[in-house]
Motif scaffolding. Structure first.
Motif, short mmCIF file in Angstrom:
data_model
loop_
_atom_site.label_atom_id
_atom_site.label_comp_id
_atom_site.label_asym_id
_atom_site.label_seq_id
_atom_site.Cartn_x
_atom_site.Cartn_y
_atom_site.Cartn_z
N ASN A 155 25.52 28.92 -55.06
CA ASN A 155 24.32 28.25 -55.53
C ASN A 155 23.11 29.07 -55.10
OD1 ASN A 155 22.21 26.57 -56.21
ND2 ASN A 155 22.82 24.90 -54.89
N THR A 156 22.40 29.65 -56.04
CA THR A 156 21.21 30.44 -55.71
C THR A 156 19.92 29.69 -56.04
OG1 THR A 156 21.29 31.56 -57.85
CG2 THR A 156 22.43 32.64 -56.01
N GLN A 157 20.04 28.44 -56.45
CA GLN A 157 18.87 27.61 -56.69
C GLN A 157 18.45 26.96 -55.37
OE1 GLN A 157 17.46 27.60 -59.81
NE2 GLN A 157 19.05 29.15 -60.10
N ASN A 217 18.11 24.62 -52.57
CA ASN A 217 19.03 23.55 -52.22
C ASN A 217 18.70 22.95 -50.85
OD1 ASN A 217 21.33 21.94 -52.75
ND2 ASN A 217 22.59 23.28 -51.49
#
Length: 74
Positions: A4-6, A8
């Motif tokens: 996950n590179t968003q 978070n």
């Protein structure tokens, strides 16, 4: 599951108005943790933090994706 590179970051005990605020809080904690450390101590802190978080993640596929993403464009 993939990396996950968003953004978070979150704190379940604290409501924030902007999505980036918890990320800013983490950055401030990280900078504060490095305050008054020598370059060697700072590098050791980073290494320990990486290993602790990698152990927490545990999934070698995710960790491999993270290493690849971190090395991109270096």
């Amino acid at each position: 599951m993939s990396l996950n590179t968003q953004s978070n970051f979150h704190n379940p005990e604290k409501h924030t108005f902007y999505d980036y605020s918890p990320g800013d809080d983490f950055y401030a904690m990280l900078i504060e943790a490095h305050r008054d450390l020598s370059d060697e101590q700072s590098a050791l802190l980073n290494a320990r933090l990486v290993l602790l978080l990698a152990n927490h993640i545990g999934d070698l596929r995710i960790l491999e994706e993270a290493i690849t993403a971190a090395k991109a464009d270096l």
